[in-house]
Design a protein around this motif. Sequence first.
Motif: not given
Length: 225
Positions: A72-98
Motif C-alpha cells: 500500500y504505502y510503498h507500492g501504491k502510494k510511492r512512499w520510501n519503504l523505510h518510512l513506510a515501515r516506521l509509520f506502520c509501526l503505529i498505523a498498523s495496530p490502529l488499522t487492525n482494530l478499525y
Amino acid sequence: MFKQITRIKYKRPEMRYLGEKPTNGALILSNHVGAAAPLTLELYADFPIRMWGTHEMNSGLVSLYRYQTRVYYHGKKRWNLHLARLFCLIASPLTNLYYKGLQLISTYRDTRFLKTVKESVVAIRDRKENLVIFPEMSEKGYFKELEGFYAGFVVLAQKLAKEGVDVPVYVCYFNPDTHIYCFDKPVLFSRLEAECGDRYELAKHLLDRCNELGKLTETNRQKSK
C-alpha cells in the motif's frame, strides 16, 4: 471512538444520486482513492454496507503490517519503504482494530475466491446487505481516471443470478477535490450481461461509466467557479 476521530480528517461529502439511493441487496462499485473512498462510505453512507477487502488487510496484525508497508504505502502510494515501515509501526495496530469492526469480506487471488463469493451471496441474498467492491487495477497507484476494473464482481453477480437474484448494480465515483460522491442510476445485472459480450467487456463498460462520473464531478467544480 475511531469513527469520531476519523471524521476529523474525512469530512462529510456531498452524496449525489443520479437515480434512486441503494436500499438493500445491491452491488456497489466504486473507485478507491487510497483509503478515502472506503472510509468516507463507512463514515457517511446512510444505507447499510459491507465491503470487500484484500485478505492481507483482514488476516491479523502481521499480515496487515506487511501489506501496508510493502504494497500500500510503498507500492501504491510511492512512499520510501523505510518510512513506510516506521509509520506502520503505529498505523498498523490502529488499522487492525478499525478493520475488525468493519466485518470485511476477504478477497483472494486463488481458489479461495470461491469462499469470497459464497460469503458475498449470503450477504446480498439472505441478509440484504449492500456490498461495496473497489475493483480498480491499482498496482501502479491510484489515478483520477481509472485504468482498469478486475472482473471478479461479475463472477459474484453470475452466481447470484444462478441463485435467482438479479442484483442491481450501482457505479459510483468519489472525487476528493470537489468532495462529491456521485452514484449512478442502478442497472440490473441481467441487462448488463445481455448488452456485453463477456465478463471483461462488462467490466470495461462499467469502468468507462465510472470515469464518466468522475468527469461529471470535475465539470460541476468548474461550473461552481
